[in-house]
Scaffold this motif. Sequence first.
Motif, short mmCIF file in Angstrom:
data_model
loop_
_atom_site.label_atom_id
_atom_site.label_comp_id
_atom_site.label_asym_id
_atom_site.label_seq_id
_atom_site.Cartn_x
_atom_site.Cartn_y
_atom_site.Cartn_z
N GLY A 188 17.59 11.21 21.18
CA GLY A 188 17.80 9.99 21.93
C GLY A 188 18.33 10.28 23.32
O GLY A 188 17.90 11.24 23.98
N ASP A 189 19.32 9.48 23.77
CA ASP A 189 19.88 9.72 25.10
C ASP A 189 20.94 10.81 25.09
O ASP A 189 21.43 11.22 26.15
CB ASP A 189 20.43 8.42 25.70
N ARG A 191 24.00 10.73 24.22
CA ARG A 191 25.38 10.32 24.50
C ARG A 191 26.20 10.07 23.25
O ARG A 191 27.42 9.93 23.32
CB ARG A 191 25.37 9.05 25.37
N ALA A 247 13.63 16.21 24.68
CA ALA A 247 14.36 15.11 24.05
C ALA A 247 13.44 14.40 23.08
O ALA A 247 12.24 14.27 23.33
CB ALA A 247 14.88 14.14 25.10
N PRO A 249 12.78 10.88 21.73
CA PRO A 249 13.14 9.50 22.04
C PRO A 249 13.64 8.75 20.81
O PRO A 249 13.16 8.95 19.69
CB PRO A 249 11.83 8.89 22.55
#
Length: 302
Positions: A188-189, A191, A247, A249
């Motif tokens: 994902g991102d 974070r 990455a 998604p």
Amino acid sequence: MRIAITGASGLIGTALSRSLTDDGHDVLHLVRRPARTMAEVEWEPERGRVDLARMAGTEAVVHLAGAPIGPARWTRRHKRRIRDSRILGTRTLAARLASMETPPARLLSGSGIGFYGDTGTTVTTEEGPRGTGFLADLVAEWEAATEPAERAGVSVAHLRTGVVLARSGGLLGTVLPLFRAGLGGRLGDGRQYMSWIGLADQVAAIRFLLERPDITGPVNLSAPAPVRNADYTAALGRALGRPAVFAVPGFAMRAALGGFADEAALVSQRAVPQRLLAAGYSFRHGDVHSAISGILDGHRRA
């Protein structure tokens, strides 16, 4: 000490059994088939059966059995398998231990930090509230299933384990080939926080708790410094000398894995081991950089 272990063939159980045996402890393995050696005890959790005659003299039990949570799509059938393997097994074990004339003094029962759900950037301890979702509900029911043993006077602690890092098996062992090929990257991102623990600390913390029957209830088995997924990814790439720029998604993970993506792979959990630290446990690897380096160095030496 005479110690019985369920789930002894899994990642944690294998390492724990080896560690205890090497130090001269008498280790019994609960197995779901007829016992083949004196070190095995047959049990059938779905039928509520444990061969208690073979358990006589057992001083402690470490209950680690349970179907793998993922990565896999959480179909209704798979979720039922995950739940039943934990709840039925724990109920059977707790009830049968309670029925013994002299029950083991100590039970360490597997659990997970999934109890807290998504904590975002908030640090949570064992005092943190229960979250929402399948895993939070599962852990609450899983821990409650030890009640018969507690009523019988057994000292019970729940091992709320984070992501276990090891060179073979678990999250790290699964992705190492990709990272070695330069194909690794964040989820994902990146974070979201990941509460992790090295396998050596997982084993050492369990052994620490075996000697501390005064510590009961939930205990977070995770390192003191949770790390964002992007930082974990970068640390692994640096340790291997490989780029980690790819990455996966979030939408792709949700499409492929459904609930597992939201509650396990992409969830942010910033749990810290307050009770372990307060009790004096000293982590071998308190930060993810030293943990990954130690694991990879051990692999190279092997």
